[in-house]
Design an enzyme around this catalytic site. Structure first.
Site: not given
Length: 329
Positions: A18, A40, A88, A130, A173
């Site tokens: 993203f 990071r 995630k 979620k 993607g």
């Protein structure tokens, strides 16, 4: 004209799928003064610098959202923040809960506090389907993060900073997508593993997700949770769109995985209105101590409204999914 045009923008997790798509859109269409990547991983930053050709508007900060002081330094002079950094993977979260809490929960608190102290104007945080009625650790941490950002407006009431959240489903993607794995397996003539042949999911493209975040900066007052009105699909139809005619086999749901995803629960639906000609649902905040005004342009949803992938009013067929994947390639 977007509120983001000509501004200084910081993106946490800016080297993710993203983040890179958002930055490409910002550089091409929003004429920013600066775009600051905060992440990071030095290798991913190196690769991203090659992608953007060392654009002089780009700045690069190595740092973790777990480090509040580093966030505060990175946000100096920043107008707007997109918070995309998170852990995630659902199954990984089930075995590493403390690490997910440190990044997704404590990291979110750090972003809120640093943004207020740095005088940032607006922050939009990315959430996930979620987080609605969560059954796994990842979803629980993201629901907590949603609350931290929405209620962060209370902490910022006497300051200019305002916070909002966007929540959406699976992104075509994105890193970790099953699609490349399925394509490789189909090319070898192998059967495609499906977690459950009955599964349904929401589907959004990266450009749609990016535009949603840009739109949220423009429509937000602070405290909103914005959800796109997007189609659902059957997972078996996605598999057939990726590899037409391929064999499929059911491997069962993984730990913490739902049969059908949800973006707005029945309880949340009581606060939902539709905006922008039905493109988005907005969950208005339950408290408004920072001066939030109920939206005059919001169209109320029906009583008992519930946004779940198996109960949707919009659906993708196999051909629809194939067209989306082709356009997104």
């Amino acid at each position: 004209m977007s509120l983001l045009e000509g501004s200084n923008i910081l993106v946490t997790g800016g080297t993710g799928s993203f983040g890179k798509a958002f930055i490409a859109h910002a550089l091409a269409h929003l004429d920013p003064q600066r775009v600051i990547v905060y992440s990071r991983d030095e290798l991913k930053q190196f690769e991203a610098r090659q992608l953007f050709g060392d654009d002089p508007r780009m700045r690069w900060f190595l740092g973790d959202v777990r480090d509040r002081q580093r966030l505060l330094r990175a946000m100096h002079g920043v107008d707007h923040v997109v918070h995309a950094a998170a852990l995630k993977q659902v199954d990984t979260g089930e075995y590493n809960p403390f690490e997910f809490i440190k990044t997704n929960v404590t990291g979110s608190q750090n972003v809120v506090e640093a943004a207020i102290d740095a005088g940032v104007k607006r922050v939009v945080a990315l959430s996930t389907d979620k987080a609605s009625s969560p059954i796994n650790l990842y979803g629980a941490t993201k629901l907590t993060a949603d609350k931290i950002f929405v209620l962060g407006n209370s902490y910022a009431a006497a300051y200019p900073t305002r916070f909002a959240v966007v929540r959406y489903g699976n992104v075509t993607g994105s890193r970790g997508s099953i699609i490349p794995k399925w394509r490789a397996m189909a090319a070898r003539g192998e059967s495609l593993p499906i977690t459950d042949l009955r599964c349904t999911r929401f589907l959004i493209t990266l450009p749609e997700a990016v535009q949603m975040v840009v739109d949220t900066f423009d429509l937000m007052q602070g405290g909103e949770l914005v959800v796109p009105h997007i189609p659902s699909h059957r997972v078996v139809d996605l598999a057939q769109a990726v590899a037409p005619g391929a064999a499929m086999h059911d491997i069962g749901l993984r730990p913490g995985e739902k049969l059908h995803e949800e973006m707005i629960s029945v309880e949340e639906g009581r606060r939902a209105v539709m905006v922008m000609d039905g493109r988005y649902y907005v969950l208005e905040p339950e408290t408004d101590g920072w001066g939030y005004r109920r939206r005059a342009d919001g169209v109320p949803v029906p009583e008992g409204f519930h946004c779940a992938s198996d109960k949707n009013d919009l659906w993708y067929s196999v051909d629809d999914i194939a067209a989306v994947l082709k356009a997104d390639a």
